[in-house]
Scaffold this motif. Structure first.
Motif, PDB file in Angstrom:
ATOM      1  N   MET A   1      -2.029   1.696  -4.666  1.00  0.00           N
ATOM      2  CA  MET A   1      -0.963   0.643  -4.573  1.00  0.00           C
ATOM      3  C   MET A   1      -1.432   0.020  -2.960  1.00  0.00           C
ATOM      4  O   MET A   1      -1.567   0.920  -2.357  1.00  0.00           O
ATOM      5  CB  MET A   1       0.622   1.314  -4.599  1.00  0.00           C
ATOM      6  CG  MET A   1       1.626   0.380  -4.441  1.00  0.00           C
ATOM      7  SD  MET A   1       3.272   1.035  -4.508  1.00  0.00           S
ATOM      8  CE  MET A   1       3.277   1.353  -6.106  1.00  0.00           C
ATOM      9  N   ASP A   5       2.002  -4.866  -2.382  1.00  0.00           N
ATOM     10  CA  ASP A   5       2.684  -4.616  -3.417  1.00  0.00           C
ATOM     11  C   ASP A   5       4.286  -4.292  -2.923  1.00  0.00           C
ATOM     12  O   ASP A   5       5.406  -4.668  -3.465  1.00  0.00           O
ATOM     13  CB  ASP A   5       2.354  -3.387  -4.408  1.00  0.00           C
ATOM     14  CG  ASP A   5       0.994  -3.764  -4.960  1.00  0.00           C
ATOM     15  OD1 ASP A   5       1.021  -4.847  -5.363  1.00  0.00           O
ATOM     16  OD2 ASP A   5       0.065  -2.771  -4.918  1.00  0.00           O
ATOM     17  N   ILE A   6       4.307  -3.710  -1.637  1.00  0.00           N
ATOM     18  CA  ILE A   6       5.734  -3.269  -1.226  1.00  0.00           C
ATOM     19  C   ILE A   6       6.372  -4.530  -0.594  1.00  0.00           C
ATOM     20  O   ILE A   6       7.533  -4.833  -0.810  1.00  0.00           O
ATOM     21  CB  ILE A   6       5.635  -2.081   0.070  1.00  0.00           C
ATOM     22  CG1 ILE A   6       5.346  -1.068  -0.437  1.00  0.00           C
ATOM     23  CG2 ILE A   6       6.774  -2.086   0.842  1.00  0.00           C
ATOM     24  CD1 ILE A   6       4.885   0.137   0.528  1.00  0.00           C
ATOM     25  N   LYS A  10       9.855  -6.095  -1.631  1.00  0.00           N
ATOM     26  CA  LYS A  10      10.911  -6.220  -0.564  1.00  0.00           C
ATOM     27  C   LYS A  10      11.528  -7.612  -0.228  1.00  0.00           C
ATOM     28  O   LYS A  10      12.597  -7.894   0.208  1.00  0.00           O
ATOM     29  CB  LYS A  10      10.064  -5.673   0.829  1.00  0.00           C
ATOM     30  CG  LYS A  10      11.152  -5.055   1.890  1.00  0.00           C
ATOM     31  CD  LYS A  10      10.560  -4.538   3.094  1.00  0.00           C
ATOM     32  CE  LYS A  10      11.382  -4.406   4.161  1.00  0.00           C
ATOM     33  NZ  LYS A  10      10.852  -3.536   5.366  1.00  0.00           N
ATOM     34  N   ASP A 119      10.431   2.351   2.778  1.00  0.00           N
ATOM     35  CA  ASP A 119       9.710   1.295   1.733  1.00  0.00           C
ATOM     36  C   ASP A 119       8.836   2.165   1.000  1.00  0.00           C
ATOM     37  O   ASP A 119       8.276   2.157  -0.191  1.00  0.00           O
ATOM     38  CB  ASP A 119       9.320   0.187   2.326  1.00  0.00           C
ATOM     39  CG  ASP A 119      10.515  -0.577   2.794  1.00  0.00           C
ATOM     40  OD1 ASP A 119      11.375  -0.847   2.493  1.00  0.00           O
ATOM     41  OD2 ASP A 119      10.082  -1.261   3.905  1.00  0.00           O
ATOM     42  N   ALA A 123       8.405   3.496  -2.931  1.00  0.00           N
ATOM     43  CA  ALA A 123       7.175   3.075  -3.594  1.00  0.00           C
ATOM     44  C   ALA A 123       6.480   4.115  -4.287  1.00  0.00           C
ATOM     45  O   ALA A 123       6.043   4.114  -5.455  1.00  0.00           O
ATOM     46  CB  ALA A 123       6.222   2.173  -2.861  1.00  0.00           C
ATOM     47  N   GLU A 126       8.816   5.623  -7.159  1.00  0.00           N
ATOM     48  CA  GLU A 126       8.358   4.922  -8.274  1.00  0.00           C
ATOM     49  C   GLU A 126       7.295   4.889  -9.095  1.00  0.00           C
ATOM     50  O   GLU A 126       7.360   4.847 -10.295  1.00  0.00           O
ATOM     51  CB  GLU A 126       8.852   3.345  -7.937  1.00  0.00           C
ATOM     52  CG  GLU A 126      10.381   3.228  -7.613  1.00  0.00           C
ATOM     53  CD  GLU A 126      10.786   1.800  -6.925  1.00  0.00           C
ATOM     54  OE1 GLU A 126       9.853   0.915  -6.890  1.00  0.00           O
ATOM     55  OE2 GLU A 126      11.673   1.500  -6.633  1.00  0.00           O
TER      56      GLU A 126
END
Length: 153
Positions: A1, A5-6, A10, A119, A123, A126
């Motif tokens: 990741m 992607d964050i 966000k 954050d 991630a 998840e």
């Protein structure tokens, strides 16, 4: 990741402050917006980060108030940063080693956003939850073993 992607999840909201703003005004902004950091920008470039860590150090040094100084006087003027293409596996240990809760995301000299330790942790959790679901589905759908003929003696 990747860090990108964050940032995509966000959203694009970025909170900034000028280095010459009074610290008390920046603290008020952070409290009103319920945020832990402000990117310090001057002439369109990142020149530092103001986080609650710097604010707390200043308050402790000034017997309980933030004083009359500017953001420039207390900001971190050499914040650790990453790019949007940096892998999270590289970001996590950096943030842990430096005790950094906020990291600016830079592409060339352009500030793309700020990621927090929260954050990054969110991630990772998840991604692990998704992987766990996939593994459980794979195990649940495991094919039955065919009955083996008994050995004749």
């Amino acid at each position: 990741m990747k860090v990108s992607d964050i940032l995509r999840v966000k959203g694009g909201t970025l909170y900034t402050v000028s280095p010459d703003v009074p610290l008390s005004q920046a603290v008020q902004t952070m409290a009103e917006l319920d945020i832990g950091s402000l990117a310090v920008m001057e002439y369109g470039e990142l020149v530092g980060m103001l986080t609650f860590r710097e604010v707390l150090h200043t308050v402790a040094k000034n017997s309980g108030n933030c004083g009359a100084g500017s953001v420039r006087a207390v900001m971190d003027d050499h914040p650790m940063s990453c790019t949007s293409q940096t892998d999270l596996e590289q970001v996590r240990p950096l943030m842990l080693q430096k005790h950094s809760r906020y990291m600016p995301v830079m592409d060339d000299r352009m500030l793309m956003g700020v990621i927090s330790f929260y954050d990054v942790a969110k991630a990772v959790v998840e991604a692990q939850n998704f992987e766990n679901k996939m593994l459980k589905a794979y195990i649940r759908d495991w094919p039955e073993e065919e009955a083996q003929p008994a050995d004749k003696a």
